[in-house]
Design a protein around this motif. Structure first.
Motif, PDB file in Angstrom:
ATOM      1  N   VAL A 165     -11.037 -21.311   5.134  1.00 57.95           N
ATOM      2  CA  VAL A 165     -10.418 -21.166   3.817  1.00 57.95           C
ATOM      3  C   VAL A 165      -9.987 -19.717   3.589  1.00 57.95           C
ATOM      4  O   VAL A 165      -8.891 -19.454   3.073  1.00 57.95           O
ATOM      5  CB  VAL A 165     -11.393 -21.618   2.712  1.00 57.95           C
ATOM      6  CG1 VAL A 165     -10.849 -21.265   1.326  1.00 57.95           C
ATOM      7  CG2 VAL A 165     -11.643 -23.113   2.806  1.00 57.95           C
ATOM      8  N   SER A 166     -10.831 -18.780   3.993  1.00 57.47           N
ATOM      9  CA  SER A 166     -10.488 -17.364   3.819  1.00 57.47           C
ATOM     10  C   SER A 166      -9.216 -17.021   4.571  1.00 57.47           C
ATOM     11  O   SER A 166      -8.346 -16.320   4.063  1.00 57.47           O
ATOM     12  CB  SER A 166     -11.641 -16.485   4.307  1.00 57.47           C
ATOM     13  OG  SER A 166     -12.793 -16.680   3.509  1.00 57.47           O
ATOM     14  N   ALA A 167      -9.101 -17.538   5.796  1.00 57.15           N
ATOM     15  CA  ALA A 167      -7.900 -17.260   6.585  1.00 57.15           C
ATOM     16  C   ALA A 167      -6.661 -17.877   5.948  1.00 57.15           C
ATOM     17  O   ALA A 167      -5.576 -17.279   5.948  1.00 57.15           O
ATOM     18  CB  ALA A 167      -8.080 -17.792   8.004  1.00 57.15           C
ATOM     19  N   ALA A 174      -1.057 -12.834   6.307  1.00 55.48           N
ATOM     20  CA  ALA A 174       0.344 -13.246   6.357  1.00 55.48           C
ATOM     21  C   ALA A 174       1.279 -12.056   6.191  1.00 55.48           C
ATOM     22  O   ALA A 174       2.300 -11.952   6.874  1.00 55.48           O
ATOM     23  CB  ALA A 174       0.617 -14.287   5.267  1.00 55.48           C
ATOM     24  N   ALA A 175       0.908 -11.139   5.302  1.00 53.47           N
ATOM     25  CA  ALA A 175       1.756  -9.967   5.073  1.00 53.47           C
ATOM     26  C   ALA A 175       1.801  -9.075   6.302  1.00 53.47           C
ATOM     27  O   ALA A 175       2.868  -8.554   6.668  1.00 53.47           O
ATOM     28  CB  ALA A 175       1.243  -9.179   3.869  1.00 53.47           C
ATOM     29  N   ARG A 176       0.672  -8.883   6.961  1.00 56.54           N
ATOM     30  CA  ARG A 176       0.682  -8.055   8.167  1.00 56.54           C
ATOM     31  C   ARG A 176       1.483  -8.711   9.280  1.00 56.54           C
ATOM     32  O   ARG A 176       2.229  -8.047  10.019  1.00 56.54           O
ATOM     33  CB  ARG A 176      -0.759  -7.799   8.650  1.00 56.54           C
ATOM     34  CG  ARG A 176      -0.807  -6.868   9.865  1.00 56.54           C
ATOM     35  CD  ARG A 176      -2.223  -6.685  10.401  1.00 56.54           C
ATOM     36  NE  ARG A 176      -2.215  -5.770  11.525  1.00 56.54           N
ATOM     37  CZ  ARG A 176      -1.933  -6.125  12.779  1.00 56.54           C
ATOM     38  NH1 ARG A 176      -1.631  -7.391  13.054  1.00 56.54           N
ATOM     39  NH2 ARG A 176      -1.939  -5.217  13.750  1.00 56.54           N
ATOM     40  N   PRO A 226      -0.653  -5.589   1.340  1.00 57.09           N
ATOM     41  CA  PRO A 226       0.096  -4.347   1.113  1.00 57.09           C
ATOM     42  C   PRO A 226       0.911  -4.367  -0.170  1.00 57.09           C
ATOM     43  O   PRO A 226       1.196  -3.304  -0.742  1.00 57.09           O
ATOM     44  CB  PRO A 226       0.984  -4.233   2.355  1.00 57.09           C
ATOM     45  CG  PRO A 226       1.010  -5.592   2.947  1.00 57.09           C
ATOM     46  CD  PRO A 226      -0.289  -6.223   2.617  1.00 57.09           C
ATOM     47  N   ASN A 227       1.270  -5.565  -0.637  1.00 58.91           N
ATOM     48  CA  ASN A 227       2.003  -5.649  -1.904  1.00 58.91           C
ATOM     49  C   ASN A 227       1.134  -5.254  -3.096  1.00 58.91           C
ATOM     50  O   ASN A 227       1.659  -4.939  -4.169  1.00 58.91           O
ATOM     51  CB  ASN A 227       2.545  -7.067  -2.102  1.00 58.91           C
ATOM     52  CG  ASN A 227       3.575  -7.442  -1.059  1.00 58.91           C
ATOM     53  OD1 ASN A 227       4.462  -6.656  -0.743  1.00 58.91           O
ATOM     54  ND2 ASN A 227       3.453  -8.640  -0.492  1.00 58.91           N
ATOM     55  N   GLN A 228      -0.184  -5.283  -2.912  1.00 57.23           N
ATOM     56  CA  GLN A 228      -1.106  -4.901  -3.973  1.00 57.23           C
ATOM     57  C   GLN A 228      -1.673  -3.493  -3.769  1.00 57.23           C
ATOM     58  O   GLN A 228      -2.418  -2.998  -4.603  1.00 57.23           O
ATOM     59  CB  GLN A 228      -2.271  -5.907  -4.027  1.00 57.23           C
ATOM     60  CG  GLN A 228      -1.847  -7.351  -4.214  1.00 57.23           C
ATOM     61  CD  GLN A 228      -1.123  -7.576  -5.526  1.00 57.23           C
ATOM     62  OE1 GLN A 228      -1.497  -7.008  -6.549  1.00 57.23           O
ATOM     63  NE2 GLN A 228      -0.086  -8.397  -5.508  1.00 57.23           N
TER      64      GLN A 228
END
Length: 494
Positions: A165-167, A174-176, A226-228
């Motif tokens: 679930v964490s993944a 996903a961002a990386r 990274p968006n945060q």
């Protein structure tokens, strides 16, 4: 209790897991001498050793609570609640959590009490004795053991599901994966031919990301979208500001080769690695902030609350100190600081290489102290010139005749000009140096011992920097500002 809390934490902050929070609290409370012992004994497996220790302690505590439940179920429940309060306090104390993040611990405690009640009932479930009827019923051990096995299986399943679930929910992964690093405006100079000594057991000049050493205080690797992400620059400056990740990507990025070294690295140790970094010069970040007169330190803080004290001069002179976003041609791995970390030539990592960095405070050494400084380490950590033997390995057996020795030496910001090797108690002889990539990287060397006679022998190594200064032979432990001395190892010629 731990498994359900871990599963629930997948829907909250990644730092809400009580298991990891407890481990982090133990690290914070551990005296410096014990931390030094753990790193010296287990090296990069120190966190695994801590996890195993916590697991063993939790198993023993669970058994004691089970024994207590035989006498008083109410007291056993009280013990679980007390443990939950300790875990909740550990979660709430983490820098990146809020009060809401104690919910997984509460759910875990409920699950712990529920499973204890169920197992206690199974332990008292009676079955008739064979051919004796119901009048001589006795507790069934088989029923209890089946229930215990089922509860263990459920805990293992909950742990596995929490990982999945964490993944799935992790936007940072996903961002990386989707991130494409911009090209550097200033590329690193091409590596000269001959920087690599091609001998058995010699490390690669560029350390692969998977092999790069990792020493930090984070038990659960922060996974930041990274968006945060943002970086706050404040303190003794004329212009406080906050920088986002997209803004950082749009700056004039540079590449540089740089060797990083951990202050815990013993003489001849492997807590050192070399990589090509992509990032934005910290001197430009600080030039925008305009430090005030009297400031002499930058306190950098990571997402998980770790802090490092870096001399302001080291971040504003002409050395290539970076806010790094790339490592060896790819975005930083999570365990090495994604999305942004610091790398600074000439300083040990504990005072400069803050991973997951989110805050830069310009201040003074006399006003603020960093994480390791409060634990007995020196507040400034210039890297000491060092050399080591990579081949042959200690206590290796090599054939008689020609024996090739090889290794690495480093003196960041100054460079290596000479390496010498001593066999047994013989004269010091110059080794052949590999090509030099830069003053900020290690330099490999090679030495051929001809006509090596059978028997047990020793080899020692020492280096000189570009100014001709000899590496000190005075032995010192890593505490408080790094190890020193000449490495001496033993091997056998057959």
């Amino acid at each position: 209790m731990f498994a359900v809390a871990q599963l629930a934490s997948a829907f909250f902050n990644s730092a809400s897991s009580p298991f990891f929070a407890l481990g982090s609290a133990i690290i914070d409370l551990t005296p410096p001498w014990l931390k030094d012992f753990a790193i010296a004994t287990f090296g990069t497996n120190d966190k695994l050793a801590l996890f195993i220790s916590i697991g063993v302690a939790a198993s023993v505590l669970s058994a004691l609570i089970g024994l207590l439940a035989k006498r008083s179920f109410a007291l056993a429940c009280s013990a679980i609640i007390a443990l939950a309060l300790v875990l909740a306090s550990a979660v709430a104390a983490r820098a990146s959590t809020s009060l809401l993040d104690v919910v997984p611990t509460v759910l875990g405690a409920v699950a712990g009490i529920g499973s204890l009640h169920w197992l206690a009932r199974l332990a008292t479930t009676t079955v008739p004795e064979p051919d004796q009827g119901t009048a001589t019923a006795s507790p069934s051990r088989r029923i209890f053991l089946r229930g215990a096995a089922l509860s263990l299986a459920a805990a293992a399943l909950a742990t596995a599901v929490s990982t999945s679930v964490s993944a799935t929910r992790n936007m940072a992964v996903a961002a990386r994966n989707a991130l494409r690093l911009p090209a550097a405006r200033t590329k690193a100079k091409a590596l000269p031919e001959g920087v690599q000594i091609e001998e058995a057991n010699m490390p690669r000049f560029i350390t692969p990301n998977r092999d790069f050493y990792r020493i930090d205080t984070a038990l659960s690797v922060p996974q930041i979208d990274p968006n945060q992400w943002s970086l706050r620059v404040h303190g003794m400056v004329e212009n406080e500001f906050t920088m986002g990740f997209d803004e950082l990507l749009g700056e004039e990025l540079v590449e540089t080769y740089l060797t990083l070294t951990c202050v815990s690295n013993p003489v001849g140790g492997d807590l050192v690695g070399n990589a090509k970094w992509l990032g934005y010069p910290l001197r430009k970040v600080l030039a925008r902030a305009v430090p005030q007169a009297g400031a002499d330190m930058v306190l950098s803080t990571s997402h998980d609350g770790f802090s490092a004290s870096t001399p302001l001069q080291a971040l504003t002179d002409d050395r290539m100190a970076l806010l790094a976003i790339g490592m060896n041609g790819e975005p930083l791995p999570f365990e090495h600081g994604f999305p942004v970390r610091m790398v600074v030539p000439g300083l040990y990592g504990y005072v400069s290489a803050t991973k997951w960095v989110v805050d830069l405070e310009v201040t003074r050494f006399q006003d603020k102290a960093a994480y390791w400084t409060t634990r007995g380490w020196s507040e400034r950590g210039p890297i000491k010139m060092s050399s080591r033997i990579d081949t042959p390995r200690p206590f290796a057996e090599v054939p008689a005749g020609e024996v090739v020795l090889g290794g690495s030496a480093w003196a960041q910001t100054r460079g290596i000009s000479r390496v010498q090797v001593q066999i047994d108690d013989g004269p010091w002889e110059d080794a052949q140096l590999a090509a030099e990539a830069s003053l900020d990287t290690w330099r490999q060397w090679r030495f051929v011992w001809k006509d090596a006679a059978p028997g047990r022998h020793t080899a020692s190594v020492r280096a000189y920097d570009a100014q001709g200064k000899l590496q000190t032979g005075e032995k010192a432990n890593p505490v408080p500002n790094g190890a020193s001395g000449w490495q001496r190892l033993q091997f056998t010629v057959q």
